[in-house]
Enzyme design. Structure first.
Site, short mmCIF file in Angstrom:
data_model
loop_
_atom_site.label_atom_id
_atom_site.label_comp_id
_atom_site.label_asym_id
_atom_site.label_seq_id
_atom_site.Cartn_x
_atom_site.Cartn_y
_atom_site.Cartn_z
N GLU A 59 0.90 -1.10 -0.13
CA GLU A 59 -0.13 0.01 0.23
C GLU A 59 0.79 1.13 0.09
O GLU A 59 1.24 1.68 -1.19
CB GLU A 59 -0.88 -0.03 1.02
CG GLU A 59 -2.23 0.69 0.90
CD GLU A 59 -3.43 0.24 1.66
OE1 GLU A 59 -4.53 1.01 1.77
OE2 GLU A 59 -3.66 -0.74 2.18
N GLU A 110 -2.43 0.06 13.32
CA GLU A 110 -3.63 0.61 12.56
C GLU A 110 -4.77 0.22 13.29
O GLU A 110 -5.87 1.04 13.38
CB GLU A 110 -3.62 -0.34 11.28
CG GLU A 110 -4.65 0.14 10.23
CD GLU A 110 -4.42 -0.78 9.06
OE1 GLU A 110 -3.67 -1.66 9.05
OE2 GLU A 110 -4.89 -0.19 8.07
#
Ligand code: BGC
Length: 953
Positions: free
Chosen positions: A507, A801
């Site tokens: 990502e 996260e």
């Protein structure tokens, strides 16, 4: 005699203010936020920081001299600009106002300040900047490259096999004459480059020239290479890789996108030009072209996400020496490409900012070792090894180990994150650092190492944009200190040319939601002014035709559904605003203005000029409603409610920014707009009687298509109240009610937070703003799930996260997690530092750039006895440091020269407050303010002050 006459004449020319009668000294001279930089800003902005041993000092006037030669500057001969004596207190964002600057112009400058009594201080030390290549015609170099995978374009990826062609190397010999005085290298790539002269690496930069929308602009780097060249034959060497331009980016592989690599172009290209200036004024330019030779050089695979494979046996021996026979190499290919806008890289480049030694190496199975750096980072491993030719060492990178000790790679998804080194068998040993990749990791799995690897075989290189450190924070509470360290490490791991979401998986994109939430916080840790100058441009380049800002920038949409989302798209307004607030930067507002107006017009249109987004307004997005309060726990806050708050909040910021650049009509317009949005919000989402935030869940149906929609939607959530309070959406009485509801919600949730990306930053500040600092401290210090403390108890060295990314020694829990969406280095939840800085340490800017500010620490009744935050503002160092005992408090503050602060000293008894051991009354250096809510106010000019007061818990 003649000389002294000239000196005397020069002194006379230098003007009146030569002698120093004050100790007011300009230091830290910077240009466009950097020290002695190359720049292509036609009118660069200058700044300095004033120092003085006296309290209450400020600048009443300044004078800047800019000369084309150091000797001229020294003699006071400002042939480029003499600002004259300017009577004001500005020390930052001073726009160069001299002779128009042309390509390659060297500028040497210094500044002198007059103190508040009108007395001149000494001149600063000299500093400099140099202009880059300002005209397209300055570029003589061609784009050169080598297509090592012809015929593959535009074949889309199918299956699992990666397409990783070798990285080409380029070589050119040049003859350098006698008496070289200046040499500059201007260099860029569509892809990534590394450049050497005679085997010596030029610059310390990695991943240059960085990621942009290459179709719109490409940055180049300029290097002073004078010291690298001698007269005679010299060898220029380059290596070129695929990078973001033609390598893999994002999660395209994961989602099976038709395009997975080469989003901008298939074949990487290099453009470089070496410019030599001799003593007699003659110049010589060596530029890339088909007279450069190309070959493959051992780097058979190189990709940011997937890593590198390097066979040291394949690197041509001695190709860095003059006379090496490269006749069997091919001529470099001209890469036909559209001409692009070339600009100087405006920020601190990505560099190695630290090195780490392993804390342990353990053998797992036969020949497989796990190297543990003890810290989760973004970066590389420098390998030092001795072995046989052909020995092959494979390094795999991961952030965590499974409870059984295996390297965890599930969360890397499709990023191979593997570096392979094949030895040439040098009896002296060999060393290797990959050049065109990076990994998010704490652990390295090593296989194939000849013998038993030792710690000295591995060095962790911490890679990131080399943004200067701006802040430090410390308390007597180990958990809080660890949290702070985790926040800073996460920032370091994700400010890699752009603000990425994460450094490890497939990502690593500039997600706008993450960046708008964390942007303000990031400025408290590092000087991110130049960094965001670059990224805000990227964001503008990526703005949609409609006016919406995208989900991430730069990058073409990795998949069609990645468009825009409330809470993400507002980065286009919020990040420029944060720059204005942190650095007093109005140029960024001016340069963003048109884009920002376009975005606000998009909002007006999208909301049908109703000033409100009722439920279901973003059902056309995928996911429906956008990402909402991403990764929150429990019932979801309606994304449309948050969209309305963001609309109103950005209108408010626009009003402030319009005023800052003198657009008073627009300021009024946005002020009114914000008022209308707030009113519409209250009438739609607020129950007047109970002060509760409400929503009509019907339009959301069963929630399918919405992120976590199955949880159901409620207006009565922590995130809803935190946002309404933080963004100033409520009247005083509504805010009071909201504060109570928020506290009740926390109580009902066992005093645990439930916020996601769009609620976490606002939560603690909202509690403090409604008088519940105690609850804010409780959330900060708890170690129960979900909390920051829980992460730390479970071994976190960076911010996760998810609140439950990992549970120590609980393999079952690990299995039940979403392994793929589980980054251990994601900064959004680190935005809690904003509260730690502004509330715990109590430092809050009033005017942009901390020209004036408040220090009002919130002292907890228990657990923390000492806290200290320092911050290097654009005006100098600010400090707030408090320490309490059972009955007293000491508070030390530092106020930079040329600024003012209101300091609120917590005390039970205003008469007990002492400054430097003496009563406040009658002290010359301060003016006394009110005693309010248990705090005594004093107004201070610059200096260091130490207060004592009585304070009982
Ligand atoms: C990223 C986030 C981002 C999000 C959008 C994720 O995959 O890692 O940080 O903001 O997608 O919801």
């Amino acid at each position: 005699m003649k000389n002294s006459l000239i000196c005397w004449l020069l002194l006379l020319l230098a003007g009146p203010a030569a002698l120093a009668n004050s100790d007011l000294t300009p230091t830290q001279l910077r240009v466009e936020y950097r020290t002695n930089p190359f720049t292509d800003e036609a009118k660069p902005r200058l700044s300095w920081v004033l120092e003085s041993g006296r309290r209450n000092q400020h600048q009443s006037a300044y004078r800047i001299l800019v000369a084309s030669k150091p000797e001229l500057l020294e003699a006071g001969q400002a042939d480029l600009w003499d600002s004259g004596k300017i009577a004001n207190d500005q020390t930052a964002q001073v726009v160069y106002g001299g002779t128009a600057l042309t390509s390659r112009q060297q500028c040497f400058w210094k500044v002198q300040s007059w103190d508040k009594e009108g007395q001149p201080g000494p001149w600063s030390q000299a500093a400099s900047w140099e202009m880059g290549l300002l005209e397209a015609a300055d570029w003589k170099a061609a784009w050169i490259g080598k297509d090592f995978a012809p015929g593959t374009a535009p074949a889309p990826f199918k299956g699992k096999e990666l397409l990783l062609p070798p990285a080409p190397i380029f070589r050119k010999e040049v003859s350098v004459g006698q008496k070289l005085v200046k040499a500059r290298l201007y260099i860029t790539a569509l892809g990534l480059f590394e450049f050497k002269i005679n085997g010596q690496r030029i610059g310390k930069d990695y991943l240059a020239p960085g990621w942009t929308d290459y179709n719109q602009r490409v940055y180049y780097q300029a290097y002073d290479v004078t010291e690298h060249l001698k007269s005679g034959k010299q060898v220029l060497q380059a290596r070129l890789s695929y990078g973001w331009y033609s390598g893999y980016i994002g999660y395209a592989l994961l989602v099976g996108n038709p395009v997975v690599r080469a989003f901008y172009g298939e074949v990487p290209a290099l453009k470089a030009q070496l410019e030599l200036t001799y003593e007699n004024g003659q110049t010589q330019t060596v530029a890339t072209g088909s007279d450069w030779n190309v070959s493959s050089g051992g780097l058979s695979e190189s990709d940011i996400l997937h890593g590198e494979t390097y066979d040291a046996r394949e690197e041509p021996e001695n190709w860095h020496l003059p006379g090496y026979d490269d006749s069997h190499w091919e001529a470099a290919e001209h890469i036909a490409t559209a001409e692009r806008q070339l600009q100087l890289y405006p920020a601190q480049p990505v560099q190695v900012t630290d090195t780490l030694s392993p804390v342990s190496i353990t053998e797992r199975t036969n020949g497989t070792f796990i190297v543990n750096l003890g810290q989760n980072i973004a970066g590389l491993i420098r390998l030092r090894v001795k072995g046989k030719a052909g020995d092959k060492i494979v390094l795999r990178f991961g952030e965590m180990l499974h409870p059984d000790g295996r390297l965890m790679v599930e969360n890397l998804r499709m990023a191979r994150a593997t570096d392979t080194y094949i030895l040439k068998g040098d009896p002296e040993g060999e060393e290797w650092v990959p050049g065109f990749t990076y990994h998010g990791f704490q652990y390295v799995e090593v296989t194939g190492f000849p013998g038993t690897p030792q710690k000295e075989n591995f060095t962790g290189l911490v890679l990131g944009s080399n943004t200067p450190r701006a802040g430090h924070f410390e308390t007597d509470h180990p958990l809080v200190n660890q949290l702070y360290q985790n926040i800073v490490w996460t920032q370091r791991a994700n400010f890699v040319d752009i603000p990425t979401d994460c450094p490890q998986r497939d990502e690593r994109m500039g997600w706008t939601g993450d960046a708008q939430i964390y942007g303000g916080t990031s400025a408290l840790n590092m000087d991110v002014a130049a960094f965001f100058t670059k990224w805000i441009r990227d964001l503008q380049d990526a703005q949609w035709e409609s006016g919406a800002y995208p989900d991430y920038a730069p990058a073409p949409s990795v998949r069609a559904s990645d468009t825009f989302a409330p809470g993400w798209m507002e980065a286009g307004i919020i990040n420029p605003y944060e720059m204005y607030r942190a650095y007093g930067d109005t140029r960024i507002i001016e340069r963003s203005w048109e884009n920002m107006e376009k975005f606000m017009a998009f909002h007006a249109k999208r909301s049908g000029d109703r000033y409100i987004y009722p439920e279901g307004s973003f059902a056309d997005l995928s996911p429906k409603g956008g990402y909402g309060d991403w990764l929150s726990i429990g019932k979801k806050t309606p994304p449309d409610m948050l969209a309305t708050i963001y609309y109103g909040y950005t209108a408010q910021l626009m009003a402030e920014m319009a005023a800052a650049i003198g657009k008073s009509t627009r300021a009024l317009h946005y002020q009114e707009l914000a008022g209308k949005i707030k009113a519409a919000f209250a009438s739609h989402y607020l129950d007047e009687t109970s002060g509760k935030l409400t929503t009509n869940p019907k339009p959301y149906g069963d929630g399918s298509g919405y992120v976590d929609g199955h949880q159901g939607f409620s207006g009565h959530t922590q995130t809803a109240y935190a946002n309404a309070i933080y963004h100033d959406f409520l009247s005083k009485s509504q805010q009071e009610a909201a504060g109570k509801h928020l506290a009740d919600l926390l109580a009902a949730n066992g005093e645990k937070l439930a916020t996601g990306f769009l609620g976490v930053k606002q939560l603690l500040p909202a509690l403090s703003a409604t008088g519940r600092s105690d609850l804010a401290y409780q959330l900060l210090l708890t170690t129960e799930y979900p909390s920051w403390g829980f992460e730390i108890e479970n071994g976190a060295t960076t911010i996760w996260e998810r609140w439950d990314s990992y549970v120590k020694d609980d393999p079952e829990k690990m299995e039940s997690l979403n392994a793929g969406m589980n980054s251990f280095s994601h900064y959004a939840f680190g935005s809690v530092y904003e509260w730690m800085f502004r509330n715990m340490a109590g430092i809050r800017a009033e005017l942009p750039g901390y020209k004036s500010f408040t220090i009002a620490p919130e002292i907890p009744k228990k657990e923390i006895h000492r806290a200290q935050a320092s911050y290097q503002s654009i005006h100098g160092e600010i400090l707030s440091s408090w320490k309490r005992s059972d009955s007293s408090l000491s508070l030390e503050v530092v106020i930079p020269v040329n600024t003012r602060a209101v300091v609120w000293i917590p005390t039970d008894d205003p008469a007990s407050v002492l400054l430097d051991g003496k009563s406040l009354h009658g002290q010359a250096d301060i003016s006394l303010g009110n005693f309010l809510d248990g705090r005594q106010a004093v107004v201070l000019g610059s200096g260091r002050y130490r207060f004592e007061s009585t304070l009982h818990p």
